[in-house]
Enzyme design. Structure first.
Site, PDB file in Angstrom:
ATOM      1  CB  CYS A  19     -24.867 -18.633  24.092  1.00  0.00           C
ATOM      2  SG  CYS A  19     -24.728 -17.311  25.176  1.00  0.00           S
ATOM      3  CB  CYS A  40     -22.052 -16.320  23.575  1.00  0.00           C
ATOM      4  SG  CYS A  40     -21.974 -16.887  25.640  1.00  0.00           S
TER       5      CYS A  40
END
Length: 140
Positions: free
Chosen positions: A61, A58
């Protein structure tokens, strides 16, 4: 604010270590048992837990991870945990994590707040509010 909803990790993603999500005072949680132990430890120590549910694939993230590590160093009175949603899928589903990153805030084992997305200012604001609420009124 970035969000990741789903992805099929590539072999390259799989081979990446979790180093980008660790550091400072952040503890990587890889088992439900480790989660239970940390939550119990936080309850005993009177600490609020900030749990970052993220994924190695991600982008948002990865982008907020260094900021999260900085916050863990700035606020040692809080417990910072990172959980990889791909490693603890059932647990993530149980907490209704639908996008990454999702930050949960727990006090005395109970969820007190949640933040979805890599929103640095909002994460900082929520943490500041928690820290300010822990300071005895006479010392403010």
């Amino acid at each position: 604010m970035g969000l990741c909803f789903s992805s099929t990790p590539t072999d390259e993603d799989e081979s990446e270590s979790h180093a980008q999500f660790e550091g400072g005072n952040v503890t990587l949680i890889t088992t439900k048992n480790a989660w239970d132990e940390k939550l119990s430890e936080a309850k005993t120590q009177g600490k609020v837990v900030i749990a970052n549910f993220s994924a190695s694939w991600c982008g948002p993230c990865k982008a907020i991870a260094p900021h999260y590590v900085e916050l863990s160093e700035k606020y040692p009175s809080l417990m910072f945990l990172t959980i990889d949603v791909d490693e603890l899928t059932d647990f993530s589903t149980q907490l209704e994590v639908k996008a990454t990153p999702t930050f949960f805030f727990f006090k005395n084992g109970q969820q007190i707040d949640r933040l979805v997305g890599a929103n640095k200012p909002e994460l900082q604001k929520k943490i500041t509010t928690i820290v300010d609420s822990q300071v005895p009124t006479a010392h403010k």
